[in-house]
Design a protein around this motif. Structure first.
Motif, short mmCIF file in Angstrom:
data_model
loop_
_atom_site.label_atom_id
_atom_site.label_comp_id
_atom_site.label_asym_id
_atom_site.label_seq_id
_atom_site.Cartn_x
_atom_site.Cartn_y
_atom_site.Cartn_z
N GLY A 9 1.02 -1.17 0.16
CA GLY A 9 -0.04 0.01 -0.12
C GLY A 9 0.87 1.35 -0.03
N ASN A 10 0.34 2.11 0.95
CA ASN A 10 1.43 3.39 0.88
C ASN A 10 2.53 3.13 2.15
N SER A 11 2.65 1.98 2.59
CA SER A 11 4.01 1.66 3.50
C SER A 11 4.79 0.57 2.87
N CYS A 12 5.49 -0.03 3.66
CA CYS A 12 6.42 -0.97 3.31
C CYS A 12 6.28 -2.10 4.53
N GLY A 13 6.55 -3.30 4.11
CA GLY A 13 6.47 -4.39 4.98
C GLY A 13 7.53 -5.55 5.02
N ILE A 14 7.75 -6.25 5.93
CA ILE A 14 8.78 -7.26 6.00
C ILE A 14 8.00 -8.37 6.54
N ARG A 15 8.05 -9.70 5.72
CA ARG A 15 7.65 -10.77 6.16
C ARG A 15 8.48 -11.47 7.32
N VAL A 16 7.79 -12.14 8.34
CA VAL A 16 8.69 -12.62 9.51
C VAL A 16 8.19 -14.29 9.39
N PRO A 17 9.23 -15.00 9.11
CA PRO A 17 9.02 -16.56 8.86
C PRO A 17 8.37 -17.17 10.21
N LYS A 18 7.61 -17.98 10.10
CA LYS A 18 6.87 -18.90 10.80
C LYS A 18 7.94 -19.42 12.08
N TYR A 19 9.09 -19.87 11.66
CA TYR A 19 9.86 -20.57 12.47
C TYR A 19 10.42 -19.38 13.59
N ILE A 20 10.28 -18.13 13.00
CA ILE A 20 10.72 -17.06 14.31
C ILE A 20 9.64 -16.68 15.08
N LEU A 21 8.27 -16.71 14.55
CA LEU A 21 7.00 -16.60 15.21
C LEU A 21 6.84 -17.66 16.38
N ASP A 22 7.08 -18.66 15.85
CA ASP A 22 7.03 -20.04 16.72
C ASP A 22 8.05 -20.03 17.85
N GLU A 23 9.37 -19.50 17.62
CA GLU A 23 10.19 -19.21 18.62
C GLU A 23 10.04 -18.27 19.72
N LEU A 24 9.17 -17.10 19.18
CA LEU A 24 8.81 -16.20 20.09
C LEU A 24 7.32 -16.57 20.84
N ASN A 25 6.90 -17.50 20.36
CA ASN A 25 5.31 -17.92 20.56
C ASN A 25 4.23 -16.44 20.28
N TRP A 26 4.65 -15.98 19.07
CA TRP A 26 3.83 -15.09 18.80
C TRP A 26 2.67 -15.70 17.57
N HIS A 27 1.84 -15.03 17.29
CA HIS A 27 0.66 -15.48 16.43
C HIS A 27 0.15 -14.51 15.56
N GLU A 28 -0.44 -14.80 14.56
CA GLU A 28 -1.10 -14.00 13.58
C GLU A 28 -2.07 -13.10 14.08
N ASN A 29 -1.94 -11.67 13.74
CA ASN A 29 -2.66 -10.64 14.41
C ASN A 29 -2.70 -10.25 15.75
N GLU A 30 -1.56 -10.49 16.39
CA GLU A 30 -0.87 -10.35 17.41
C GLU A 30 -0.61 -8.79 17.63
N GLN A 31 -0.69 -7.80 18.62
CA GLN A 31 -0.36 -6.70 18.47
C GLN A 31 1.12 -6.47 19.05
N VAL A 32 1.89 -5.71 18.10
CA VAL A 32 3.25 -5.47 18.59
C VAL A 32 3.45 -3.95 18.67
N GLU A 33 4.59 -3.82 19.11
CA GLU A 33 5.16 -2.18 19.24
C GLU A 33 6.27 -2.28 18.60
N ILE A 34 6.52 -1.32 17.58
CA ILE A 34 7.55 -1.01 16.78
C ILE A 34 8.35 0.41 17.09
N ILE A 35 9.67 0.24 17.71
CA ILE A 35 10.50 1.54 18.21
C ILE A 35 11.72 1.36 17.27
N THR A 36 12.26 2.45 17.17
CA THR A 36 13.61 2.61 16.71
C THR A 36 14.67 3.12 17.72
#
Length: 83
Positions: A9-36
């Protein structure tokens, strides 16, 4: 792992592989905070407790003044509003 930043869209995105999500115990549609920080992007699980919306009583708990409701004149209808 190396990946590519893609237009989304008007933004950019990075795909996160499933094995990384599994390692963190994160799931689809989970809210995350992004900081620099120091030229890095840090993504962490959002702390939902901090983002809780306050009730009207909590918002005005320290209010010491008096409230007098007043009618607001919004002007005459401009389109097909029904008053």
């Amino acid at each position: 792992m190396i990946t590519v930043i893609n237009k989304w869209g008007n933004s950019c995105g990075i795909r996160v592989p499933k094995y990384i999500l599994d390692e963190l115990n994160w799931h689809e549609n989970e809210q995350v905070e992004i900081i620099t920080n120091d030229g890095k992007i840090i993504i962490k699980k959002a702390n939902i407790k901090q983002q809780k919306h306050k009730t009207i009583k909590e918002l005005f708990a320290d209010f010491k003044g008096e409230y007098q409701p007043e009618e607001i004149d919004w002007g005459k209808p401009v389109g097909r509003e029904i008053w």
